[in-house]
Design an enzyme around this catalytic site. Structure first.
Site, short mmCIF file in Angstrom:
data_model
loop_
_atom_site.label_atom_id
_atom_site.label_comp_id
_atom_site.label_asym_id
_atom_site.label_seq_id
_atom_site.Cartn_x
_atom_site.Cartn_y
_atom_site.Cartn_z
CB SER A 116 -20.76 36.75 92.20
OG SER A 116 -19.72 35.96 92.75
N GLY A 171 -20.12 26.84 93.36
CA GLY A 171 -18.68 26.66 93.19
C GLY A 171 -18.12 25.52 94.01
CE1 TYR A 201 -10.80 36.64 88.03
CE2 TYR A 201 -9.56 34.64 87.53
CZ TYR A 201 -10.42 35.35 88.35
OH TYR A 201 -10.90 34.75 89.49
CG HIS A 224 -14.32 35.94 93.34
ND1 HIS A 224 -14.06 36.53 92.13
CD2 HIS A 224 -13.48 34.87 93.40
CE1 HIS A 224 -13.11 35.86 91.49
NE2 HIS A 224 -12.74 34.83 92.25
C1 LIG Z 1 -11.52 27.19 94.47
C2 LIG Z 1 -12.21 28.36 93.84
C3 LIG Z 1 -11.66 28.95 92.71
C4 LIG Z 1 -12.32 30.01 92.09
N1 LIG Z 1 -11.80 30.50 90.93
C5 LIG Z 1 -12.50 31.44 90.26
C6 LIG Z 1 -12.05 31.89 88.99
O1 LIG Z 1 -11.02 31.44 88.48
N2 LIG Z 1 -12.79 32.83 88.35
C7 LIG Z 1 -13.95 33.34 88.88
O2 LIG Z 1 -14.60 34.17 88.26
N3 LIG Z 1 -14.40 32.92 90.08
C8 LIG Z 1 -13.72 31.98 90.76
N4 LIG Z 1 -14.21 31.53 91.96
C9 LIG Z 1 -15.52 32.04 92.46
C10 LIG Z 1 -16.65 31.17 91.92
O3 LIG Z 1 -16.86 31.36 90.54
C11 LIG Z 1 -17.98 31.51 92.61
O4 LIG Z 1 -18.22 32.89 92.52
C12 LIG Z 1 -18.01 31.06 94.08
O5 LIG Z 1 -17.28 29.87 94.25
C13 LIG Z 1 -19.45 30.86 94.54
O6 LIG Z 1 -19.48 30.57 95.90
P1 LIG Z 1 -19.59 29.06 96.48
O7 LIG Z 1 -18.24 28.45 96.33
O8 LIG Z 1 -19.96 29.30 97.90
O9 LIG Z 1 -20.65 28.33 95.71
C14 LIG Z 1 -13.54 30.50 92.61
C15 LIG Z 1 -14.07 29.91 93.75
C16 LIG Z 1 -13.43 28.85 94.37
C17 LIG Z 1 -14.07 28.22 95.58
#
Ligand SMILES: Cc1cc2nc3c(=O)[nH]c(=O)nc-3n(C[C@H](O)[C@H](O)[C@H](O)COP(=O)(O)O)c2cc1C
Ligand SMILES: *[C@@H]1O[C@H](CO)[C@@H](O)[C@H](O)[C@H]1NC(C)=O
Ligand SMILES: *[C@@H]1O[C@H](CO)[C@@H](O)[C@H](O)[C@H]1NC(C)=O
Ligand SMILES: *[C@@H]1O[C@H](CO)[C@@H](O)[C@H](O)[C@H]1NC(C)=O
Ligand SMILES: *[C@@H]1O[C@H](CO)[C@@H](O)[C@H](O)[C@H]1NC(C)=O
Length: 405
Positions: free
Chosen positions: A292, A351, A176, A294
């Site tokens: 995505s 994720g 970030y 997120h």
């Molecule tokens: C616990 C958690 C923390 C996350 N932290 C970040 C992060 O620090 N940076 C980021 O780009 N995305 C973050 N994400 C989003 C993930 O990179 C990703 O886009 C997302 O988890 C995909 O969906 P899914 O959990 O259904 O597979 C986070 C997601 C979760 C579940």
């Protein structure tokens, strides 16, 4: 009276036919329901990625589990990410030679070889699941030769994660950024020194996510954020703000172009949500983009990556050849991976399932990877594919079936 009774009865049956299932019923309660809270089922009896959610929900405490599980607001985007795949049916082919399908799983990501078209998405705070924190994720990825993308807000530092890598292992580092160039340069230099091969710049979270579930269990609290802040450079605090007031990050295409001059590493853009921005990323020279929302944790109502990929497929299919397109959100089964690949997505990010699998440490992560590889191969074979690289949009009927979500 009578006709309206019949009508109401029909409506309630129709609604009951499709409740939202965060953890689909595959009899896991029957199998493990008697396990005391705090005990982990034998890993060899975990049959698929959703099982890890069930296990983690009972094993982790409520605030730690909720931090992983939460979506934003009513979690409509989170739900949609899971349900959207079932809105589209396959168009399977038969009588094709599928016997070599497993040999076609390996792929390249920015030119680096990996054993499968999926990777571990960047998720913060691996330490909530296991004392070894991100070591489980990085070493699990190494053992199975898939890509791992650590989060800037990992429990372990960039250097500690690098030290846990397999000698030949390729990882990319998520960041970030705010508009402090000095701090950005220091961070980029640090990432280059750590040996990461690319930077993943997250652009879909310029403000805090409105996460009701997390707020309820304190997982959004100042306390949690201050824990995070001790592990990252003080300047990179905007996304998980210290204060209760909203804070904002300045992210623009001009800034992206300037960032590209500040490092020799390729900078993938994570969080593309429309065909316009996919085109803009190509115009800005992005070597890769990640479709995505997120994981449904930022803008509730934002589309799932399958919907974004479909929009690009329909309006600007050339994007899939102009840059490497990745996608994440709600991927839980081999069939989910296939539907994204069918549209031209190169590799798929996952994720939560990996974060939950890490309650077992590295062994859990390895098990999750092996289960998904096996599903992709078996599902591709049943779809009639002899070569995973030959999948295309004709293998799915892209008319949505609204009965299932
Ligand atoms: C616990 C958690 C923390 C996350 N932290 C970040 C992060 O620090 N940076 C980021 O780009 N995305 C973050 N994400 C989003 C993930 O990179 C990703 O886009 C997302 O988890 C995909 O969906 P899914 O959990 O259904 O597979 C986070 C997601 C979760 C579940
Ligand atoms: C990647 O795989 C290809 C084909 O198997 C091989 O020719 C190439 O040397 C590999 N590249 C690296 C960096 O290992
Ligand atoms: C929940 O678990 C995490 C990770 O083990 C720990 O840091 C935290 O203190 C626990 N919280 C509570 C309320 O027990
Ligand atoms: C390190 O990576 C190589 C290449 O993928 C693999 O053959 C080896 O098993 C890995 N070692 C460990 C300890 O994960
Ligand atoms: C920008 O970052 C540098 C390096 O971390 C720091 O010394 C400086 O105070 C920051 N500037 C602002 C305006 O926050």
């Amino acid at each position: 009276m009578r006709p309206s009774f019949i009508f109401l009865g029909f409506v309630s049956v129709a609604l009951a036919a499709r409740p939202f299932l965060n953890e689909p019923d595959t009899a896991i309660e029957d199998d493990f329901g008697d396990l005391p809270a705090g005990a982990l089922p034998d890993l060899s009896r975990i049959v698929g990625l959703p099982d890890f959610n069930w296990v983690a929900r009972r094993y982790m405490n409520i605030s730690a589990y909720t931090f992983y599980r939460t979506g934003s607001a009513g979690e409509w985007s989170y739900r949609n990410n899971l349900e959207v795949f079932n809105r589209f049916r396959f168009r399977p082919r038969v009588m094709t030679d599928i016997t070599n399908i497993e040999s076609t799983l390996p792929t390249t990501i920015l030119g680096y070889n990996f054993s499968a078209p999926f990777y571990i998405s960047p998720c913060s705070r691996g330490g909530l699941a296991h004392p070894e924190a991100e070591r489980g994720l990085v070493q699990g990825a190494a053992a199975e030769n898939i890509l791992y993308v650590p989060s800037l807000f990992a429990t372990l530092s960039i250097e500690d994660i690098a030290a846990a890598k397999n000698a030949s292992q390729v990882i990319f580092q998520q960041v970030y950024l705010d508009s402090n160039d000095t701090a950005t340069q220091l961070l980029f230099d640090r990432i280059e020194r750590s040996g990461a091969k690319a930077i993943v710049f997250t652009v879909d979270a310029p403000a805090d996510g409105n996460r009701h579930r997390a707020a309820r269990f304190g997982a959004n609290s100042k306390q949690v954020k201050s824990i995070l802040l001790n592990t990252v450079p003080a300047v990179l605090t905007l996304l998980h703000s210290l204060h209760d007031e909203l804070e904002y990050s300045l992210i623009t295409w001009d800034i992206y172009k300037q960032l590209q001059t500040m490092t020799t590493l390729p900078i993938i853009i994570k969080g593309i949500g429309s065909v316009e921005d996919a085109r803009a990323a190509v115009a800005a020279g992005a070597p890769g983009i990640i479709l995505s929302n997120h994981g449904g944790r930022q803008l509730d109502g934002s589309p799932s990556s399958l919907e974004i990929a479909l929009e690009i497929h329909e309006e600007a299919p050339e994007v899939f050849t102009q840059t490497e397109v990745f996608a994440d959100g709600g991927v839980r089964y081999g069939t989910d991976v296939l539907k994204l690949l069918a549209l031209g997505v190169r590799a798929v990010g996952i994720g939560r399932p990996f974060m939950f699998s890490n309650v077992y440490g590295k062994d859990g992560v390895v098990r999750a990877i092996q289960l998904l590889k096996r599903e992709i191969a078996g599902d591709a074979a049943n779809l009639g594919l002899g070569d995973l690289k030959k999948i295309d949009a004709s293998y799915v009927k892209w008319t949505p079936n609204h009965w299932y979500g």
